[in-house]
Scaffold this motif. Structure first.
Motif, PDB file in Angstrom:
ATOM      1  N   THR A 117       0.773  -1.244   0.099  1.00  0.00           N
ATOM      2  CA  THR A 117       0.011  -0.103  -0.009  1.00  0.00           C
ATOM      3  C   THR A 117       0.796   1.301  -0.012  1.00  0.00           C
ATOM      4  OG1 THR A 117      -2.029   1.070   1.096  1.00  0.00           O
ATOM      5  CG2 THR A 117       0.030   0.029   2.668  1.00  0.00           C
ATOM      6  N   LYS A 118       0.059   2.249  -0.454  1.00  0.00           N
ATOM      7  CA  LYS A 118       0.752   3.668  -0.519  1.00  0.00           C
ATOM      8  C   LYS A 118       0.422   4.496   0.990  1.00  0.00           C
ATOM      9  CE  LYS A 118      -0.753   5.797  -4.055  1.00  0.00           C
ATOM     10  NZ  LYS A 118      -0.998   6.609  -5.282  1.00  0.00           N
ATOM     11  N   PHE A 119      -0.653   3.499   1.718  1.00  0.00           N
ATOM     12  CA  PHE A 119      -1.384   4.117   2.800  1.00  0.00           C
ATOM     13  C   PHE A 119      -1.182   3.375   4.222  1.00  0.00           C
ATOM     14  CE2 PHE A 119      -3.633   5.448  -0.799  1.00  0.00           C
ATOM     15  CZ  PHE A 119      -3.424   6.835  -0.853  1.00  0.00           C
ATOM     16  N   GLY A 141       3.554   3.512  -5.839  1.00  0.00           N
ATOM     17  CA  GLY A 141       2.636   3.686  -6.857  1.00  0.00           C
ATOM     18  C   GLY A 141       2.633   2.398  -7.671  1.00  0.00           C
ATOM     19  N   SER A 142       1.590   2.177  -8.771  1.00  0.00           N
ATOM     20  CA  SER A 142       1.388   0.944  -9.360  1.00  0.00           C
ATOM     21  C   SER A 142       1.024  -0.021  -8.390  1.00  0.00           C
ATOM     22  CB  SER A 142       2.560   0.639 -10.287  1.00  0.00           C
ATOM     23  OG  SER A 142       2.614   1.593 -11.217  1.00  0.00           O
ATOM     24  N   ILE A 143       0.537  -0.112  -7.349  1.00  0.00           N
ATOM     25  CA  ILE A 143       0.132  -0.968  -6.227  1.00  0.00           C
ATOM     26  C   ILE A 143      -0.291  -2.394  -6.936  1.00  0.00           C
ATOM     27  CG2 ILE A 143      -0.580  -1.233  -3.798  1.00  0.00           C
ATOM     28  CD1 ILE A 143       0.948   1.315  -4.174  1.00  0.00           C
ATOM     29  N   VAL A 156      -4.030  -2.325  -0.275  1.00  0.00           N
ATOM     30  CA  VAL A 156      -4.773  -1.367   0.390  1.00  0.00           C
ATOM     31  C   VAL A 156      -4.703  -0.112  -0.728  1.00  0.00           C
ATOM     32  CG1 VAL A 156      -5.420   0.199   2.075  1.00  0.00           C
ATOM     33  CG2 VAL A 156      -5.267  -2.449   2.706  1.00  0.00           C
ATOM     34  N   ASP A 157      -5.711   0.155  -1.434  1.00  0.00           N
ATOM     35  CA  ASP A 157      -5.575   1.175  -2.223  1.00  0.00           C
ATOM     36  C   ASP A 157      -6.983   1.853  -2.682  1.00  0.00           C
ATOM     37  OD1 ASP A 157      -4.107   3.045  -3.886  1.00  0.00           O
ATOM     38  OD2 ASP A 157      -3.868   1.425  -5.629  1.00  0.00           O
ATOM     39  N   ILE A 158      -6.813   2.928  -3.576  1.00  0.00           N
ATOM     40  CA  ILE A 158      -8.101   3.683  -3.940  1.00  0.00           C
ATOM     41  C   ILE A 158      -8.513   3.033  -5.032  1.00  0.00           C
ATOM     42  CG2 ILE A 158      -8.617   5.821  -5.073  1.00  0.00           C
ATOM     43  CD1 ILE A 158      -6.742   7.279  -3.059  1.00  0.00           C
ATOM     44  N   VAL A 159      -9.833   2.993  -5.164  1.00  0.00           N
ATOM     45  CA  VAL A 159     -10.520   2.360  -6.131  1.00  0.00           C
ATOM     46  C   VAL A 159     -11.743   3.354  -6.406  1.00  0.00           C
ATOM     47  CG1 VAL A 159     -12.277   0.328  -6.896  1.00  0.00           C
ATOM     48  CG2 VAL A 159     -10.506   0.052  -5.158  1.00  0.00           C
ATOM     49  N   GLU A 160     -11.551   3.591  -7.792  1.00  0.00           N
ATOM     50  CA  GLU A 160     -12.473   4.637  -8.227  1.00  0.00           C
ATOM     51  C   GLU A 160     -13.577   4.053  -9.176  1.00  0.00           C
ATOM     52  OE1 GLU A 160     -10.859   8.296 -10.253  1.00  0.00           O
ATOM     53  OE2 GLU A 160     -12.691   9.171 -10.569  1.00  0.00           O
ATOM     54  N   THR A 161     -13.057   3.754 -10.532  1.00  0.00           N
ATOM     55  CA  THR A 161     -13.983   3.152 -11.186  1.00  0.00           C
ATOM     56  C   THR A 161     -13.977   1.572 -11.288  1.00  0.00           C
ATOM     57  OG1 THR A 161     -12.490   2.973 -13.021  1.00  0.00           O
ATOM     58  CG2 THR A 161     -13.961   4.907 -13.123  1.00  0.00           C
ATOM     59  N   GLY A 162     -12.809   1.071 -10.643  1.00  0.00           N
ATOM     60  CA  GLY A 162     -12.569  -0.188 -10.409  1.00  0.00           C
ATOM     61  C   GLY A 162     -11.840  -0.878 -11.645  1.00  0.00           C
ATOM     62  N   LYS A 163     -11.765  -0.142 -12.724  1.00  0.00           N
ATOM     63  CA  LYS A 163     -10.948  -0.558 -13.867  1.00  0.00           C
ATOM     64  C   LYS A 163      -9.738  -1.109 -13.894  1.00  0.00           C
ATOM     65  CE  LYS A 163     -11.346   1.151 -18.708  1.00  0.00           C
ATOM     66  NZ  LYS A 163     -10.526   2.182 -19.491  1.00  0.00           N
ATOM     67  N   THR A 164      -8.686  -0.224 -13.083  1.00  0.00           N
ATOM     68  CA  THR A 164      -7.544  -0.826 -13.013  1.00  0.00           C
ATOM     69  C   THR A 164      -7.282  -2.098 -12.417  1.00  0.00           C
ATOM     70  OG1 THR A 164      -6.915   1.407 -12.404  1.00  0.00           O
ATOM     71  CG2 THR A 164      -5.135   0.007 -11.952  1.00  0.00           C
TER      72      THR A 164
HETATM   73  C1  PRP Z   1      -5.018   5.278  -8.371  1.00  0.00           C
HETATM   74  C2  PRP Z   1      -5.014   4.041  -7.609  1.00  0.00           C
HETATM   75  C3  PRP Z   1      -5.354   3.167  -8.629  1.00  0.00           C
HETATM   76  C4  PRP Z   1      -6.433   3.768  -9.558  1.00  0.00           C
HETATM   77  C5  PRP Z   1      -7.943   3.458  -9.349  1.00  0.00           C
HETATM   78  O1  PRP Z   1      -3.666   5.313  -8.875  1.00  0.00           O
HETATM   79  O2  PRP Z   1      -3.774   3.861  -7.109  1.00  0.00           O
HETATM   80  O3  PRP Z   1      -4.219   2.714  -9.219  1.00  0.00           O
HETATM   81  O4  PRP Z   1      -6.315   5.328  -9.341  1.00  0.00           O
HETATM   82  O5  PRP Z   1      -8.706   4.015 -10.361  1.00  0.00           O
HETATM   83  P1  PRP Z   1      -9.698   3.217 -11.005  1.00  0.00           P
HETATM   84  O6  PRP Z   1     -10.631   2.499  -9.906  1.00  0.00           O
HETATM   85  O7  PRP Z   1     -10.647   4.141 -11.425  1.00  0.00           O
HETATM   86  O8  PRP Z   1      -8.990   2.398 -12.104  1.00  0.00           O
HETATM   87  P2  PRP Z   1      -3.137   6.945  -9.306  1.00  0.00           P
HETATM   88  O9  PRP Z   1      -3.879   7.314 -10.737  1.00  0.00           O
HETATM   89  O10 PRP Z   1      -3.288   7.807  -8.179  1.00  0.00           O
HETATM   90  O11 PRP Z   1      -1.737   6.470  -9.602  1.00  0.00           O
HETATM   91  P3  PRP Z   1      -0.624   5.341  -8.783  1.00  0.00           P
HETATM   92  O12 PRP Z   1      -0.944   3.987  -8.791  1.00  0.00           O
HETATM   93  O13 PRP Z   1       0.647   5.610  -9.423  1.00  0.00           O
HETATM   94  O14 PRP Z   1      -0.670   5.950  -7.461  1.00  0.00           O
END
Ligand code: PRP
Length: 210
Positions: A117-119, A141-143, A156-164
């Motif tokens: 995690t970054k957190f 990054g690129s967790i 443990v990371d941020i999920v916005e759309t879930g696409k990544t």
């Molecule tokens: C954030 C997070 C995920 C992505 C999630 O990365 O760490 O990789 O956004 O978004 P999604 O659910 O819409 O796909 P960020 O763009 O901050 O780059 P990083 O991974 O280099 O921190």
């Protein structure tokens, strides 16, 4: 005389959106739209001075008073626990902090869980509440790569759309906390520039209910 408010904006899409909210609320600063590499923009008449900073640095500027107010993600606030005031939820930059893993991940409670995690503080707190033993692997990054390459069991990371996650054959397993952008203030500034900051906060927040 009206006191100038120094505003730290997070560089990037979120900062642009936040600035638009300020603009609509009557705190425009036309020079900000000029194509150049300047970092500070001022509109003396409106009493505002904006500057662009790295998103995770906003709380540092605000906590130490280099900025009176700023826009910070709840993720950054929870991770660093800065000594600042959170004035309002701007309702932008919405996402969630989540635990994710490979689709076939099976959690063996007898083993220490490796968490990339970054957190680290958010992750530690979350698992401590579950009395779960973990090993934190702090990345920058690129967790998502960590579980794929076997560096960790979960992330443990941020999920916005879930696409990544989806595109890397991972899936969210648990939501830790919802995240959005907050208007934050330095505690001393809030006292000494109270009239100016309160007025700005009222005007920006008035847009939220419209
Ligand atoms: C954030 C997070 C995920 C992505 C999630 O990365 O760490 O990789 O956004 O978004 P999604 O659910 O819409 O796909 P960020 O763009 O901050 O780059 P990083 O991974 O280099 O921190």
């Amino acid at each position: 005389m009206k006191k100038m408010i120094n505003i730290a904006l997070p560089k990037g899409r979120l900062g642009q959106k936040a600035y638009e909210m300020f603009e609509k609320a009557g705190y425009e600063c036309p020079s900000i739209h000029e194509e150049n590499r300047k970092l500070i923009f001022e509109n003396e008449e409106k009493g505002v001075r904006y500057f662009w900073v790295k998103p995770s640095d906003v709380v540092i500027y605000v906590e130490r008073g280099a900025a009176d107010i700023g826009i910070a993600g709840k993720d950054i606030i929870l991770e660093y626990s800065p000594d600042i005031y959170e004035l309002c939820d701007l309702g932008i930059g919405k996402c969630r902090m989540a635990v994710a893993a490979k689709k076939d991940f099976y959690d063996d409670y007898g083993k220490t869980l490796r968490v990339a995690t970054k957190f680290p503080n958010i992750a530690k707190k979350y698992y401590k509440a579950q009395s779960r033993e973990i090993d934190i692997i702090k990345l920058n990054g690129s967790i998502e790569l960590a579980p794929i390459l076997g560096l960790s069991d979960v992330i443990v990371d941020i999920v916005e759309t879930g696409k990544t996650l989806y595109e890397n054959d991972l899936e969210p397993k648990e939501t830790i906390v919802p995240i959005s952008a907050r208007l934050v203030a330095n505690k001393v500034s809030y006292k000494f520039k109270n009239q100016e900051i309160s007025e700005l906060c009222d005007r920006v927040c008035a847009e939220l209910v419209e």
